[in-house]
Design a protein around this motif. Structure first.
Motif, PDB file in Angstrom:
ATOM      1  N   GLN A  55     -32.752 -56.217  12.085  1.00 23.13           N
ATOM      2  CA  GLN A  55     -31.839 -55.903  13.175  1.00 23.13           C
ATOM      3  C   GLN A  55     -31.259 -57.148  13.835  1.00 23.13           C
ATOM      4  O   GLN A  55     -30.126 -57.118  14.318  1.00 23.13           O
ATOM      5  CB  GLN A  55     -32.556 -55.046  14.226  1.00 23.13           C
ATOM      6  CG  GLN A  55     -32.849 -53.625  13.762  1.00 23.13           C
ATOM      7  CD  GLN A  55     -33.632 -52.840  14.786  1.00 23.13           C
ATOM      8  OE1 GLN A  55     -34.688 -53.275  15.254  1.00 23.13           O
ATOM      9  NE2 GLN A  55     -33.120 -51.683  15.155  1.00 23.13           N
ATOM     10  N   ARG A  56     -32.027 -58.217  13.863  1.00 20.94           N
ATOM     11  CA  ARG A  56     -31.545 -59.441  14.521  1.00 20.94           C
ATOM     12  C   ARG A  56     -30.307 -60.012  13.837  1.00 20.94           C
ATOM     13  O   ARG A  56     -29.501 -60.691  14.473  1.00 20.94           O
ATOM     14  CB  ARG A  56     -32.660 -60.496  14.555  1.00 20.94           C
ATOM     15  CG  ARG A  56     -33.714 -60.231  15.614  1.00 20.94           C
ATOM     16  CD  ARG A  56     -34.545 -61.480  15.884  1.00 20.94           C
ATOM     17  NE  ARG A  56     -35.418 -61.812  14.771  1.00 20.94           N
ATOM     18  CZ  ARG A  56     -36.644 -61.332  14.624  1.00 20.94           C
ATOM     19  NH1 ARG A  56     -37.145 -60.489  15.520  1.00 20.94           N
ATOM     20  NH2 ARG A  56     -37.397 -61.687  13.580  1.00 20.94           N
ATOM     21  N   GLY A  57     -30.162 -59.742  12.557  1.00 20.89           N
ATOM     22  CA  GLY A  57     -28.987 -60.243  11.838  1.00 20.89           C
ATOM     23  C   GLY A  57     -27.868 -59.225  11.713  1.00 20.89           C
ATOM     24  O   GLY A  57     -26.825 -59.514  11.129  1.00 20.89           O
ATOM     25  N   THR A  62     -34.792 -48.451  18.357  1.00 22.94           N
ATOM     26  CA  THR A  62     -35.885 -49.420  18.422  1.00 22.94           C
ATOM     27  C   THR A  62     -36.999 -48.968  17.481  1.00 22.94           C
ATOM     28  O   THR A  62     -37.378 -47.792  17.478  1.00 22.94           O
ATOM     29  CB  THR A  62     -36.441 -49.522  19.853  1.00 22.94           C
ATOM     30  OG1 THR A  62     -35.381 -49.929  20.733  1.00 22.94           O
ATOM     31  CG2 THR A  62     -37.570 -50.547  19.915  1.00 22.94           C
ATOM     32  N   ASP A 119     -25.507 -57.597  13.826  1.00 27.72           N
ATOM     33  CA  ASP A 119     -24.821 -57.490  15.108  1.00 27.72           C
ATOM     34  C   ASP A 119     -23.682 -56.483  15.029  1.00 27.72           C
ATOM     35  O   ASP A 119     -23.425 -55.867  13.999  1.00 27.72           O
ATOM     36  CB  ASP A 119     -24.312 -58.866  15.551  1.00 27.72           C
ATOM     37  CG  ASP A 119     -23.422 -59.526  14.505  1.00 27.72           C
ATOM     38  OD1 ASP A 119     -22.896 -58.805  13.621  1.00 27.72           O
ATOM     39  OD2 ASP A 119     -23.253 -60.758  14.558  1.00 27.72           O
ATOM     40  N   SER A 151     -42.090 -54.941  12.415  1.00 25.48           N
ATOM     41  CA  SER A 151     -41.621 -56.322  12.538  1.00 25.48           C
ATOM     42  C   SER A 151     -40.544 -56.629  11.504  1.00 25.48           C
ATOM     43  O   SER A 151     -39.601 -57.379  11.777  1.00 25.48           O
ATOM     44  CB  SER A 151     -42.792 -57.297  12.378  1.00 25.48           C
ATOM     45  OG  SER A 151     -43.443 -57.108  11.131  1.00 25.48           O
ATOM     46  N   PRO A 181     -31.799 -64.447   9.526  1.00 25.08           N
ATOM     47  CA  PRO A 181     -31.030 -63.320  10.072  1.00 25.08           C
ATOM     48  C   PRO A 181     -29.712 -63.051   9.339  1.00 25.08           C
ATOM     49  O   PRO A 181     -29.315 -61.896   9.178  1.00 25.08           O
ATOM     50  CB  PRO A 181     -30.775 -63.753  11.518  1.00 25.08           C
ATOM     51  CG  PRO A 181     -31.941 -64.619  11.849  1.00 25.08           C
ATOM     52  CD  PRO A 181     -32.243 -65.365  10.588  1.00 25.08           C
ATOM     53  N   GLN A 236     -37.287 -55.110  12.702  1.00 22.85           N
ATOM     54  CA  GLN A 236     -36.799 -55.897  13.833  1.00 22.85           C
ATOM     55  C   GLN A 236     -36.130 -57.180  13.348  1.00 22.85           C
ATOM     56  O   GLN A 236     -35.131 -57.630  13.921  1.00 22.85           O
ATOM     57  CB  GLN A 236     -37.941 -56.209  14.783  1.00 22.85           C
ATOM     58  CG  GLN A 236     -38.453 -54.982  15.539  1.00 22.85           C
ATOM     59  CD  GLN A 236     -39.743 -55.244  16.278  1.00 22.85           C
ATOM     60  OE1 GLN A 236     -40.243 -56.375  16.330  1.00 22.85           O
ATOM     61  NE2 GLN A 236     -40.315 -54.201  16.854  1.00 22.85           N
ATOM     62  N   THR A 237     -36.678 -57.774  12.283  1.00 24.50           N
ATOM     63  CA  THR A 237     -36.050 -58.955  11.691  1.00 24.50           C
ATOM     64  C   THR A 237     -34.692 -58.603  11.099  1.00 24.50           C
ATOM     65  O   THR A 237     -33.720 -59.343  11.244  1.00 24.50           O
ATOM     66  CB  THR A 237     -36.947 -59.548  10.587  1.00 24.50           C
ATOM     67  OG1 THR A 237     -38.224 -59.880  11.138  1.00 24.50           O
ATOM     68  CG2 THR A 237     -36.318 -60.806   9.998  1.00 24.50           C
TER      69      THR A 237
END
Length: 229
Positions: free
Chosen positions: A152-154, A142, A156, A146, A12, A149-150
């Motif tokens: 986006q997790r990093g 959203t 913030d 996948s 992330p 989404q990966t």
């Protein structure tokens, strides 16, 4: 770029750092295009055409290719077909080709016009702020992907805010206070284009992001020509 086999590129923090510096890709690509124009200045209008084509070459036509997939998917959705399966199909339909050619021609002509009129700052501002618009979408929307989404997790709020602040300052240094208006317009257009396409398709993915960037850059350049030239 070279990486060690031990480097975890899916971490992330790595993904977040990549998004943090995303607008830099636009700055470097536009700068490279301008450099080519200056080096080939003796060729006159031909140097502007070559430089305009170098711009998408420097980002590997990554976003341009997305236009074809999204165009085909939109027409498929309009016909009641599964838009997601169409957008993932590696082949390109007739409508995808036509819309992509139209987008490339329009963007090339606009860049040529900006280069030959010496409004390089507007070109750089469009390339920079359009990617800031993508960052806003990464942070707020959203996606049916996948990989995204990966990413986006990093990414913030700290990285998002820091990136926007940094590139606002860089844009200010390059184009002056006008850049704040351009950046605001880029984010607004990016949001409207992406959500409109997403509503018609029923999802957002990387192709929608690429198409959004291409449309946003065209609108920013055209708007700049109409307002400031």
């Amino acid at each position: 770029m070279r990486f060690k086999k031990s480097n975890d590129l899916s971490h992330p923090k790595v993904m977040g750092a990549m998004l943090f510096w995303l607008p830099l890709a636009g700055l470097v690509s536009a700068g490279g295009s301008i450099l080519v124009y200056l080096l080939l200045a003796k060729l006159g209008w031909l140097s502007a055409v070559i430089a305009a084509l170098v711009y998408p070459m420097l980002y590997g036509f990554l976003h341009t290719e997305a236009v074809a997939d999204v165009a085909d998917a939109l027409y498929a959705a309009h016909s009641g077909k599964d838009a997601y399966s169409i957008i993932k199909d590696p082949t390109i339909g007739a409508m995808g080709v036509l819309w992509t050619v139209a987008a490339v021609l329009l963007k090339t002509v606009l860049i040529v016009y900006l280069l030959m009129h010496g409004t390089w700052a507007l070109f750089v501002a469009a390339a920079l702020s359009s990617r800031m618009g993508l960052e806003m979408l990464f942070f707020t929307q959203t996606f049916r992907s996948s990989f995204i989404q990966t990413l986006q997790r990093g990414f913030d709020s700290k990285r998002f805010g820091g990136s926007i602040a940094l590139f606002l300052l860089i844009g200010l240094a390059v184009t002056g206070t006008r850049f704040f208006l351009i950046a605001a317009l880029a984010m607004g257009v990016s949001y409207l284009v992406a959500t409109r396409i997403g509503k018609k398709l029923g999802f957002l993915n990387g192709d929608v992001l690429g198409t959004t960037l291409e449309i946003t850059e065209i609108i920013l350049m055209l708007g700049g020509v109409l307002l400031w030239l």
